[in-house]
Motif scaffolding. Sequence first.
Motif, PDB file in Angstrom:
ATOM      1  N   ARG A 167     133.045  62.778   3.702  1.00 28.34           N
ATOM      2  CA  ARG A 167     133.316  64.004   4.443  1.00 28.34           C
ATOM      3  C   ARG A 167     133.377  65.208   3.497  1.00 28.34           C
ATOM      4  O   ARG A 167     133.875  65.097   2.371  1.00 28.34           O
ATOM      5  N   PRO A 168     132.870  66.366   3.920  1.00 30.63           N
ATOM      6  CA  PRO A 168     133.008  67.569   3.084  1.00 30.63           C
ATOM      7  C   PRO A 168     134.463  67.816   2.696  1.00 30.63           C
ATOM      8  O   PRO A 168     135.363  67.692   3.529  1.00 30.63           O
ATOM      9  N   ASN A 169     134.672  68.132   1.440  1.00 33.03           N
ATOM     10  CA  ASN A 169     136.005  68.404   0.892  1.00 33.03           C
ATOM     11  C   ASN A 169     136.930  67.189   0.978  1.00 33.03           C
ATOM     12  O   ASN A 169     138.151  67.329   1.024  1.00 33.03           O
ATOM     13  N   ALA A 170     136.333  66.004   1.005  1.00 30.83           N
ATOM     14  CA  ALA A 170     137.142  64.786   1.090  1.00 30.83           C
ATOM     15  C   ALA A 170     137.858  64.524  -0.228  1.00 30.83           C
ATOM     16  O   ALA A 170     137.444  64.984  -1.295  1.00 30.83           O
ATOM     17  N   ASP A 171     138.936  63.764  -0.129  1.00 31.11           N
ATOM     18  CA  ASP A 171     139.660  63.337  -1.320  1.00 31.11           C
ATOM     19  C   ASP A 171     138.783  62.372  -2.123  1.00 31.11           C
ATOM     20  O   ASP A 171     138.240  61.409  -1.575  1.00 31.11           O
ATOM     21  N   MET A 193     126.488  63.084   1.365  1.00 35.94           N
ATOM     22  CA  MET A 193     127.556  64.076   1.297  1.00 35.94           C
ATOM     23  C   MET A 193     127.005  65.458   1.604  1.00 35.94           C
ATOM     24  O   MET A 193     125.791  65.676   1.693  1.00 35.94           O
ATOM     25  N   SER A 194     127.913  66.414   1.774  1.00 35.68           N
ATOM     26  CA  SER A 194     127.537  67.808   1.961  1.00 35.68           C
ATOM     27  C   SER A 194     128.511  68.659   1.161  1.00 35.68           C
ATOM     28  O   SER A 194     129.707  68.663   1.436  1.00 35.68           O
ATOM     29  N   GLY A 195     127.988  69.345   0.157  1.00 34.46           N
ATOM     30  CA  GLY A 195     128.867  70.135  -0.686  1.00 34.46           C
ATOM     31  C   GLY A 195     128.128  70.706  -1.878  1.00 34.46           C
ATOM     32  O   GLY A 195     126.895  70.774  -1.900  1.00 34.46           O
ATOM     33  N   SER A 196     128.871  71.092  -2.884  1.00 35.16           N
ATOM     34  CA  SER A 196     128.325  71.783  -4.046  1.00 35.16           C
ATOM     35  C   SER A 196     127.678  70.807  -5.031  1.00 35.16           C
ATOM     36  O   SER A 196     127.822  69.579  -4.907  1.00 35.16           O
ATOM     37  N   VAL A 213     122.722  61.483  -1.650  1.00 32.33           N
ATOM     38  CA  VAL A 213     121.952  62.408  -0.824  1.00 32.33           C
ATOM     39  C   VAL A 213     122.815  63.638  -0.616  1.00 32.33           C
ATOM     40  O   VAL A 213     123.865  63.577   0.024  1.00 32.33           O
ATOM     41  N   GLN A 214     122.371  64.783  -1.164  1.00 31.03           N
ATOM     42  CA  GLN A 214     123.188  65.988  -1.142  1.00 31.03           C
ATOM     43  C   GLN A 214     122.700  66.985  -0.109  1.00 31.03           C
ATOM     44  O   GLN A 214     121.619  67.552  -0.221  1.00 31.03           O
TER      45      GLN A 214
END
Length: 502
Positions: A167-171, A193-196, A213-214
């Motif tokens: 999940r985005p911003n996941a721990d 994932m989805s993020g930086s 996979v970004q």
Amino acid sequence: MRAWVAGLVVLMAMGCTSEKGDRQPGGDHTPALRLAVVTDLKGYLEPCGCTSRPLGGIDRMAAKVRSLGESEVPVLLVMGGDLFFDTAELEPARVDQAARNAHTLVNILNGLNVKAALPGQRDRAQNPELLAKLEAEAEFPWLAFQGDAEVIRVDANGVRVAVIGVRPNADLDAARAAIGTAQAETDVTVVVMSGSRRDANRLAAIDGVDFVVQGGLDEDDPVAPHQSGRGWVIHASRQGQGLTVVDVFRQGPGEFSDTSEWSRRLARENLDAQIADLSRKIEGWKKSGADRADLEVQGDRLAKLEAQREALDASADGASGNTFTAQWIELDPDEPSDAQVTGLMRTHDKAVNEANRKAFADLKPPPLGPNDIAFVGSKACSTCHAPAYAWWQTHPHGHAYETLQERNKEFNLDCVGCHVTGYNQPGGSTVTWNLDGALVDVGCESCHGPGAAHLKNPTLDMVRNPPESACIGCHNEEHSDQFNYDTYREAVLVPGHGLPVQ
């Protein structure tokens, strides 16, 4: 020098394979599995048709995905990033059209055997009730839609694949736990994932991860695979302009090496640029009388770069261990389309058109303020400016609305504003209002300003030389990629319109 370049040089020195035609380890041409990667689709069913070379289209993507599945190699289609929506906060007027678009997209993806999708931040920001309906309609799993991380397992002709959504911003500890749980029964581990870039690199560096996979990168162009730890980060552009295909050749346990011609080409370009830059500097230092010892140091640097460049050119068979080749497949206008999907898209266009025609039937433009001037339409200009009006009728601006009507998109909120005059301006037009003929097409007032005052009193000047700002609202990179203000301005200066009548 970038670390990935140095790593690729080492691989080339060992002897690697190219993307097409070369033998893979053990002489086997057949991948163990094929990853088809889509990132940040952003709800795009098709590209804007106003660009010089419109890329993408879910019907072209469908045709390509189906063709990939025609071989005996198992194909795993995975998607990450903002898939169904292109903005987090929808304007109230756009909610219905965006929802219809998302429902159509889910319906189409259901027919493409998507193995897993990880929605991005913009998707997750939508109305929970709408999202629940979309998820229920989807015949493919939405990973980590509730918790921080989720694992699904796929058997690809005997190759055990774990697809892990984060999940985005996941721990990060939750991601490590999910990855660790999957390791005992997994041959290949794929994290979606989805993020930086930083987020992607941190996930790729977790022990046991093979590919990340970004999504969420929001890049126009795909980014070539790069390594972080033992894992490789894969990206595939946005808006469905293409997909990245990764052929995975597995010999047994252990990390993978990149033998892609794509990566090799970029490494060559990078080294060529460094060699050319350093060579120029050395020549300049020689002419300026630089210290001889310093010149020798720089000469050694140049020699090492040239040796690395030579190693890239040296190809050999027999790369050992686990390898993969990644290829970016651009969906250009010449790519075939899936006829069934195209039919669904055209049905969608008609439904959106009819829904908006009814919903916005009484929508009026903002009222005129004390200093506002109303729009009157190009026909009103023809009495005094007959040559200019006659020329305009032959120009693409004079037929802009027709191009939407031909595609059942004249009431589409994503399109109409750039094909009419005075859109959502005081005394102008809306998606349905004042389009009985007066303000359709990109008329005189789009460039020269609203004309009611000039029509009443011709001594009042209008805008004679429209600034670039009058154009770039529509003639931008996404909709008009070849636009150049000076070139376009010169092209519209003709006898009767900016030049004397001959």
